[in-house]
Motif scaffolding. Structure first.
Motif, short mmCIF file in Angstrom:
data_model
loop_
_atom_site.label_atom_id
_atom_site.label_comp_id
_atom_site.label_asym_id
_atom_site.label_seq_id
_atom_site.Cartn_x
_atom_site.Cartn_y
_atom_site.Cartn_z
N GLN A 128 -12.35 -27.17 19.54
CA GLN A 128 -12.34 -28.86 19.43
C GLN A 128 -13.54 -28.46 18.29
N LYS A 181 -14.57 -34.60 20.05
CA LYS A 181 -14.68 -34.76 20.91
C LYS A 181 -16.31 -34.90 21.87
N ARG A 203 -2.48 -30.58 16.17
CA ARG A 203 -3.33 -31.83 15.86
C ARG A 203 -5.00 -31.09 16.47
N TRP A 263 -12.83 -24.27 23.48
CA TRP A 263 -12.44 -25.64 24.14
C TRP A 263 -12.74 -25.10 25.44
N ARG A 322 -8.58 -31.81 17.80
CA ARG A 322 -9.32 -32.53 19.11
C ARG A 322 -10.87 -32.43 17.96
N THR A 353 -7.83 -37.09 18.65
CA THR A 353 -6.76 -35.95 18.07
C THR A 353 -6.64 -36.17 17.44
N TRP A 367 -12.61 -38.78 22.87
CA TRP A 367 -12.06 -37.81 22.18
C TRP A 367 -10.76 -38.23 21.23
#
Length: 127
Positions: free
Chosen positions: A117, A80, A76, A106, A78, A67, A65
């Motif tokens: 995410q 993943k 931020r 997420w 993410r 950010t 992952w």
């Protein structure tokens, strides 16, 4: 011999400045800002988008992952992948990255606020 060394040095330097890409082709003509996604994440849920941001962190264990932060906000977002699908280098921190994928919830521990995410199908880390 000196010319061969200079040529090798030039090739090595050029290879260090090349973008790092993962996955399928990435179209950067229709970008969604990280700030827009974070302002209204449910709007993007289960939709494919392409985002651009500055890499602020990279997973140090599995490199699975990163950010990304937007110039528009300090928030931020993410991105993943499944462990091993893409291996993001620690050297990406501070560089501009583009990621195309699907926005997903997420999964977090019970009792925490819902977070989102991007599950990417393509990533490019610029030099």
């Amino acid at each position: 011999m000196k010319a061969l060394f200079s040529l090798a040095s030039l090739f090595f330097a050029a290879s260090l400045s090349a973008a790092i890409t993962f996955g399928e082709n990435l179209d950067k003509t229709a970008l969604t800002s990280v700030a827009s996604v974070l302002a209204s994440p449910a709007t993007y849920l289960d939709k494919e988008i392409t985002i651009e941001g500055t890499v602020t962190a990279v997973c140090t264990k599995m490199h699975c992952w990163m950010t990304l932060a937007s110039d528009e906000a300090e928030s931020r977002f993410r991105i993943k992948v499944k462990d091993g699908d893409m291996v993001f280098p620690l050297s990406a921190k501070g560089k501009t990255a583009y990621a195309k994928g699907i926005v997903k919830v997420w999964p977090q521990a019970e009792g925490k606020a819902e977070a989102y995410q991007l599950v990417p199908t393509a990533v490019e880390i610029a030099d």
